[in-house]
Design a protein around this motif. Structure first.
Motif, short mmCIF file in Angstrom:
data_model
loop_
_atom_site.label_atom_id
_atom_site.label_comp_id
_atom_site.label_asym_id
_atom_site.label_seq_id
_atom_site.Cartn_x
_atom_site.Cartn_y
_atom_site.Cartn_z
N GLY A 184 -13.19 -12.91 7.04
CA GLY A 184 -12.31 -13.99 6.61
C GLY A 184 -10.87 -13.58 6.32
N PHE A 185 -10.56 -12.30 6.50
CA PHE A 185 -9.19 -11.85 6.24
C PHE A 185 -8.30 -12.10 7.45
CE2 PHE A 185 -11.87 -9.28 3.45
CZ PHE A 185 -11.26 -9.51 2.23
N ARG A 186 -7.08 -12.45 7.17
CA ARG A 186 -6.10 -12.66 8.23
C ARG A 186 -4.83 -11.90 7.88
NH1 ARG A 186 -10.05 -14.11 10.04
NH2 ARG A 186 -10.61 -16.00 11.19
N GLN A 187 -4.28 -11.24 8.87
CA GLN A 187 -3.02 -10.52 8.68
C GLN A 187 -1.89 -11.53 8.60
OE1 GLN A 187 -2.11 -6.94 8.75
NE2 GLN A 187 -0.22 -7.91 8.04
N GLY A 188 -1.12 -11.46 7.52
CA GLY A 188 0.04 -12.33 7.39
C GLY A 188 1.27 -11.63 7.93
N LYS A 189 2.40 -12.21 7.62
CA LYS A 189 3.66 -11.63 8.06
C LYS A 189 3.87 -10.29 7.35
CE LYS A 189 8.64 -12.44 8.10
NZ LYS A 189 9.74 -13.30 7.59
N THR A 190 4.19 -9.27 8.12
CA THR A 190 4.41 -7.95 7.55
C THR A 190 5.71 -7.94 6.74
OG1 THR A 190 3.27 -6.86 9.36
CG2 THR A 190 4.79 -5.51 8.07
N GLN A 191 5.61 -7.53 5.49
CA GLN A 191 6.78 -7.44 4.62
C GLN A 191 6.86 -6.02 4.10
OE1 GLN A 191 5.93 -10.80 1.88
NE2 GLN A 191 7.70 -11.77 2.82
N GLY A 192 7.81 -5.28 4.62
CA GLY A 192 7.93 -3.86 4.29
C GLY A 192 7.99 -3.07 5.57
N ASP A 193 7.94 -1.77 5.43
CA ASP A 193 8.03 -0.88 6.60
C ASP A 193 6.72 -0.92 7.39
OD1 ASP A 193 8.18 1.18 8.39
OD2 ASP A 193 9.01 2.63 6.98
N PRO A 194 6.72 -1.42 8.62
CA PRO A 194 5.46 -1.53 9.38
C PRO A 194 4.87 -0.18 9.78
CG PRO A 194 7.32 -2.11 10.75
CD PRO A 194 7.86 -1.94 9.37
N TYR A 212 6.16 7.42 -1.78
CA TYR A 212 5.16 7.53 -0.71
C TYR A 212 5.17 8.95 -0.13
CZ TYR A 212 4.19 2.48 -0.09
OH TYR A 212 3.78 1.17 -0.25
N GLN A 213 6.39 9.42 0.15
CA GLN A 213 6.53 10.76 0.74
C GLN A 213 6.02 11.82 -0.23
OE1 GLN A 213 10.69 11.08 1.89
NE2 GLN A 213 10.63 9.00 2.71
N LEU A 214 6.41 11.69 -1.49
CA LEU A 214 6.01 12.69 -2.49
C LEU A 214 4.50 12.66 -2.74
CD1 LEU A 214 8.98 12.18 -4.96
CD2 LEU A 214 8.56 14.21 -3.56
N ALA A 215 3.90 11.49 -2.58
CA ALA A 215 2.46 11.36 -2.78
C ALA A 215 1.67 11.77 -1.54
CB ALA A 215 2.11 9.92 -3.18
N GLY A 216 2.36 12.06 -0.46
CA GLY A 216 1.68 12.55 0.74
C GLY A 216 1.25 11.48 1.71
N MET A 217 1.73 10.24 1.53
CA MET A 217 1.34 9.17 2.45
C MET A 217 2.05 9.34 3.79
SD MET A 217 -0.78 7.81 0.55
CE MET A 217 -1.16 8.17 -1.17
N GLN A 218 1.39 8.89 4.84
CA GLN A 218 1.90 9.10 6.19
C GLN A 218 2.77 7.94 6.66
OE1 GLN A 218 -1.09 11.13 8.93
NE2 GLN A 218 -2.46 9.92 7.66
N ARG A 219 3.68 8.27 7.54
CA ARG A 219 4.46 7.23 8.21
C ARG A 219 4.28 7.42 9.71
NH1 ARG A 219 9.72 5.83 10.13
NH2 ARG A 219 10.15 3.64 9.68
N LYS A 220 3.55 6.50 10.30
CA LYS A 220 3.25 6.58 11.74
C LYS A 220 2.82 5.19 12.19
CE LYS A 220 -1.61 7.84 11.08
NZ LYS A 220 -2.68 8.80 11.40
#
Lengths: 42, 139
Positions: B60-70, B34-42
């Motif tokens: 119709g989309f619903r957010q489920g339980k977050t799995q991973g770094d929020p 993620y970091q090397l590809a330039g994605m942000q963490r915020k």
């Protein structure tokens, strides 16, 4: 379009859902690929 | 097209089963790529995300339980091997770095970029570009 020194990104390792490791650079070794980075699962 | 998440391998497996995912899914718990590809963490949540959330819920989309770094944000990278593979270079033919929740890319946008890349490659090499992994449903 831009060129990227892909040494570091290509050498990054990923896990398959089965827990096996894969080298990221192998995904685009044979041609273009779209990498979709997810915010999180769910 | 492949998807890369940042939870555990078991979370990736659950994601595939829950949503019936038919493309390849990997996970990067270290988030190094993620970091090397330039994605942000915020935080990734703000006024702009409210409207996106409302639109997603109406669709119709619903957010489920977050799995991973929020805090980790996502994005899309279109990448291909460069002509001079020995130089360990790659061509970035599309990139989108999410600015927050719901900042998603339309699959058609990525498809158009891929076609433009393939056309440009064919023009320079005199042959059709490698087919690679076309985005059947990027987004």
């Amino acid at each position: 379009m831009r060129m990227l020194d892909s040494t570091a990104l290509g050498d990054a390792t990923l896990l398959t859902p089965d827990g096996e490791t894969r080298r990221l650079g192998d995904l685009w070794a044979d041609g273009p690929v779209v990498l979709v980075y997810l915010r999180h699962y769910g | 097209m492949v998807a890369i998440g940042n939870g555990t391998a078991l979370m990736a497996q659950d994601f595939i089963e829950t949503f019936g995912v038919r493309f390849e899914v990997f996970t990067d718990p270290s988030r190094k790529s993620y970091q090397l590809a330039g994605m942000q963490r915020k935080l990734g949540i703000g006024l702009r995300t409210i409207g996106r959330s409302i639109r997603a819920m109406r669709a119709g989309f619903r957010q489920g339980k977050t799995q991973g770094d929020p805090w980790q944000q996502g994005g899309v990278l279109g990448i291909a091997p460069a002509d001079d593979a020995a130089a360990a270079r790659a061509e970035i033919w599309y990139e989108h770095v999410d600015d927050g929740a719901g900042d998603n890319v339309e699959p058609q946008t990525v498809l158009l970029a891929l076609r433009a890349y393939q056309t440009a490659r064919a023009a320079t090499t005199g042959s059709a570009a490698a087919s690679g992994r076309a985005p059947a449903a990027a987004g």
